[in-house]
Scaffold this active site. Structure first.
Site, mmCIF file in Angstrom:
data_model
loop_
_atom_site.group_PDB
_atom_site.id
_atom_site.type_symbol
_atom_site.label_atom_id
_atom_site.label_comp_id
_atom_site.label_asym_id
_atom_site.label_seq_id
_atom_site.Cartn_x
_atom_site.Cartn_y
_atom_site.Cartn_z
ATOM 1 N N CYS A 156 0.814 -1.221 0.000
ATOM 2 C CA CYS A 156 0.000 0.000 0.000
ATOM 3 C C CYS A 156 0.850 1.275 0.000
ATOM 4 O O CYS A 156 0.338 2.352 -0.303
ATOM 5 C CB CYS A 156 -0.940 0.014 1.197
ATOM 6 S SG CYS A 156 -2.224 -1.231 1.079
ATOM 7 N N SER A 157 2.118 1.177 0.364
ATOM 8 C CA SER A 157 2.977 2.363 0.397
ATOM 9 C C SER A 157 3.682 2.626 -0.919
ATOM 10 O O SER A 157 4.503 3.547 -1.013
ATOM 11 C CB SER A 157 4.035 2.219 1.498
ATOM 12 O OG SER A 157 3.423 2.143 2.746
#
Ligand code: COA
Length: 376
Positions: A156-157
């Site tokens: 997700c980063s």
């Protein structure tokens, strides 16, 4: 050292969407079928009966009301419970690259310069369609870009790690402009037969153009955003995991196991990631001489409503309004790396020159990235 700016962004939204009610109806039909098929084992206590999902729970626990998907019919068919995405011949553009190109074209249009001025392409996403050739190289070719391209995955980063990588390339002179794309078909890694997580994710693609400040307009529409500072952090955790990979076929007994899709210990993630990210934001802001309580807006990773609101409170020191802490979870759900970029893309047009905000993502790894930006 060259300063970098975020020059433009783009968004591709699939045209199909699934409401919580539709998703729950499909899950519950599957559960009824599963319980009937396994009646004897359930009665004998060797198999656990499935309990129904609930749209009310989903909205309360996550803030999600609907999600966009690349294929609705497969997900909602209780006999299938996954998106139906046919393989394409190698001569045709891959679906993930196609989504990325659509988002990139919008970003390039807004940028107003030819794609040939881009020197590098990064595809930063949670799930690549294949091992190689890199998705980024396919996107590069589709857009007629020279230079180099590669994929990167920080779950997700990925987008903030991608922005920092792009800004570093610009700082070092490796490129004058970098295209970073985040195509996410999260529905492909989601277990729609798992009541605890079947509602979490949606599909989308975003694109960001990062360019050298000295060649970007200084004022006006196309001036973009000064990148004031970027910071990355990782800390190993098994609490969000996906064991799908090329070695699966070397251990055929594991193929199809639940851990070959997204799995998480949601409560532990909540407890551990909220403080990690809040502290990181506040410390990074202090190091940059920025008062976090004075930020005009947070464009956070869209994880779930409770996590986002708690991080917003800790950073701003008050209950943020929806204007200060942008939430797009209700219609998009969690779109992994793309979430914070969708929020930024959709909610930044009211910024005046000199106003400051934060793009921040967090997720599996654990991983987190902060990008403070100021409107030029
Ligand atoms: N429908 C109805 N009830 C459900 C349900 C569903 N789809 N899923 C779980 N429940 C029930 C559980 O069975 C449990 O019931 P019980 O208390 O009777 O045992 C109850 O709801 C709470 O379940 P739990 O899994 O503990 O939910 P939660 O309140 O922790 O919320 C998350 C789940 C995932 C939304 C929450 O843990 C969270 O926000 N985690 C952060 C992690 C995250 O968002 N990660 C995304 C990647 S960054």
């Amino acid at each position: 050292m060259h300063q970098a700016v975020i020059a433009a962004t783009g968004l591709y939204t699939p045209d199909q969407s699934i409401s919580n009610a539709e998703l729950v109806e499909a899950f519950n039909a599957y559960a009824v079928r599963f319980n009937a098929d396994n009646g004897a084992a359930i009665a004998a206590g060797t198999v656990e009966a499935l309990t129904p999902s609930s749209a009310e729970f989903i909205e309360k626990a996550s803030g999600i009301r609907a999600r966009f998907v690349m294929n609705k019919s497969g997900i909602l068919d209780p006999a299938v419970m996954r998106p139906s995405i046919p393989e394409r011949p190698n001569e045709e553009i891959s679906i993930l690259a196609e989504m990325a190109v659509a988002a990139a074209r919008q970003a390039i249009d807004r940028w107003g310069k030819p794609a040939s001025e881009i020197g590098a392409v990064l595809c930063a996403a949670s799930n690549m369609q294949r091992a190689y050739p890199a998705m980024a190289i396919e996107v590069q070719q589709a857009l007629g870009i020279e230079g180099f391209a590669f994929d990167m995955n920080v779950a997700c980063s990925s987008a903030t790690f991608g922005i920092k990588t792009a800004a570093d390339f610009i700082a070092s002179g490796s490129a004058k402009a970098v295209l970073m794309v985040n195509p996410e078909i999260c529905s492909g890694h989601l277990n729609f037969r798992d009541r605890d997580s079947h509602f979490i994710f949606g599909d989308v693609a975003t694109a960001v153009i990062v360019e050298a400040a000295d060649q970007a307009p200084k004022t006006g529409e196309g001036a973009g955003w000064d990148i004031l500072g970027t910071r990355l952090k990782t800390q190993f955790s098994n609490n969000i995991r996906n064991n799908f990979g090329f070695l699966n076929h070397c251990a055929p007994e594991g193929v199809g196991a639940k851990d070959k899709l997204f799995v998480q210990e949601g409560r532990k993630v909540f407890r551990e990631v909220v403080p990690m990210v809040s502290e990181m934001i506040v410390t990074h802001a202090a190091d940059l001489g920025i008062d976090p309580t004075g930020l005009k807006r947070l464009w956070l990773h869209q994880a779930n409503i409770n996590m986002n609101e708690m991080i917003g409170r800790r950073v701003l020191g008050r209950d943020p309004t929806r204007d200060e802490n942008v939430i797009i979870l209700d219609t998009y759900a969690n779109t992994s790396s793309a979430g914070s970029i969708i929020a930024f893309h959709r909610a930044n047009s009211d910024f005046a020159a000199g106003e400051t905000g934060l793009i921040c993502s967090f997720g599996a790894g654990y991983s987190a990235g902060t990008v403070f930006v100021r409107k030029r």
